[in-house]
Design an enzyme around this catalytic site. Sequence first.
Site, mmCIF file in Angstrom:
data_model
loop_
_atom_site.group_PDB
_atom_site.id
_atom_site.type_symbol
_atom_site.label_atom_id
_atom_site.label_comp_id
_atom_site.label_asym_id
_atom_site.label_seq_id
_atom_site.Cartn_x
_atom_site.Cartn_y
_atom_site.Cartn_z
ATOM 1 N N TYR A 1 8.841 -14.159 28.333
ATOM 2 C CA TYR A 1 7.906 -15.371 28.414
ATOM 3 C C TYR A 1 6.407 -14.910 28.722
ATOM 4 C CZ TYR A 1 5.929 -19.999 29.740
ATOM 5 O OH TYR A 1 5.148 -21.210 29.814
ATOM 6 N N SER B 1 -0.131 -20.667 30.379
ATOM 7 C CA SER B 1 0.611 -20.719 31.364
ATOM 8 C C SER B 1 -0.049 -19.876 32.506
ATOM 9 C CB SER B 1 2.277 -20.140 31.202
ATOM 10 O OG SER B 1 2.917 -20.256 32.392
#
Length: 312
Positions: A189, A176
Site C-alpha cells: 500500500y 494517504s
Amino acid sequence: MAPIPVLRAALLVSFSVLLTVLLGFGLPALLNTGTRVLGLPESSVTECIVGVYLLFVLYMATPRIPRGLVEVKGRAVFVTGCDSGFGLALSKHLHKLGFTVYAGCGPVDVCSEEQVNQAVEYIKENLEEADGEVEFTSMDTYRQVSEVNLWGSIRVTKAVLPLIRKAKGRVVNISSMMGRMGGALSSPYCISKYGVEAFSDCLRYEMKTWGVKVSIVEPGNFMAATGIMTRESMANTASKLWSEAPAHVQEDYGKARFETLMAHMRSNSNSGQKDMSPVLEDITDAIRSKRPYTRVQLMTHLPAAMSDFLYF
C-alpha cells in the site's frame, strides 16, 4: 511493568513537554544572547516570540480561510472507486453541491484501459461541452495493489486529461498518510501511494502552463469510517499470506509469531476516525477553491528517528 503502548504514549507526552520547555526558556535565552552581541534591546526578542506564538495559536484555531470558489454550475467531476468508502460518500456529497458527478463504480475497472476509455467516451458524449510483512507478501500482491492504487490513478488521469485541460479544470488524487511515511505490514500500500505522490507532483509541474491545478489529499486513519478492512477480510488475507509464503519464511517466523502479527492487523481493522466528513470537505475544497492547496495533510508526524522509536 507498564504495557508498551502506555509507555510509548508517556514518552510522547514527556517529549512534547520537554520540547515546550526548551522552546519556552532555551530559545529566548539563545536569542537574547544573540541580540546582546548585535547590540539590540533584549525585550524585543521576548515580544517577537510572544507575537509569533500568538499567530501560531490563531492559525491553528482559525477555520480555513476562504480563497474563493469556482462556479459549480456546468462543472462535472469523475470519481472512481464509488462502490464504498470515500468514493461513494464523495460522489453523494458533490452531487448535493450541484456538480454533475460521473461515478465510476464496479463496471469501471481502473485496471482495464478499455473500460477506462469507455467511461471517458461516455463522459464526452454526455458533457455539455493488501497488506502484510514483506517476506509474506508475494510479488503478485505488490503488482495487484499498485495496479489499482497507482497505475489505475495514472490510467484514469491520462484518459481524462484532455478534457480537464480543455476546461482548465483540476485533478485531485487521493493518496494517504502512508504515501509520506512507511509502516510495518503495509509495504504494498505504501509503495503504491508513494507513487501517487510522485505522479501528482510531476503532473502539477507539467499542467501549470495549462492552468490546470493538481492537488493531493492525504487522509490519516479512517478505516472505521470506510470499512475498507474488516476482520473477515483480514482473516482471508492472513490465510493467503501464510499459504503463499515460502517454506523457509514459514520456518523462520513460525506460526505463533505470524498469528501475533495478524492479530495486530485485525485489532486495527476498525480503528481510526468514524466520521469521514473532514476528508470530504478537503476534497471539496480542492475541487472548488480558486486557489487550492497543493497538499492537504490530515496527519502530521515526528522526524523519522523519533516516530520509529515511539510507534514501531
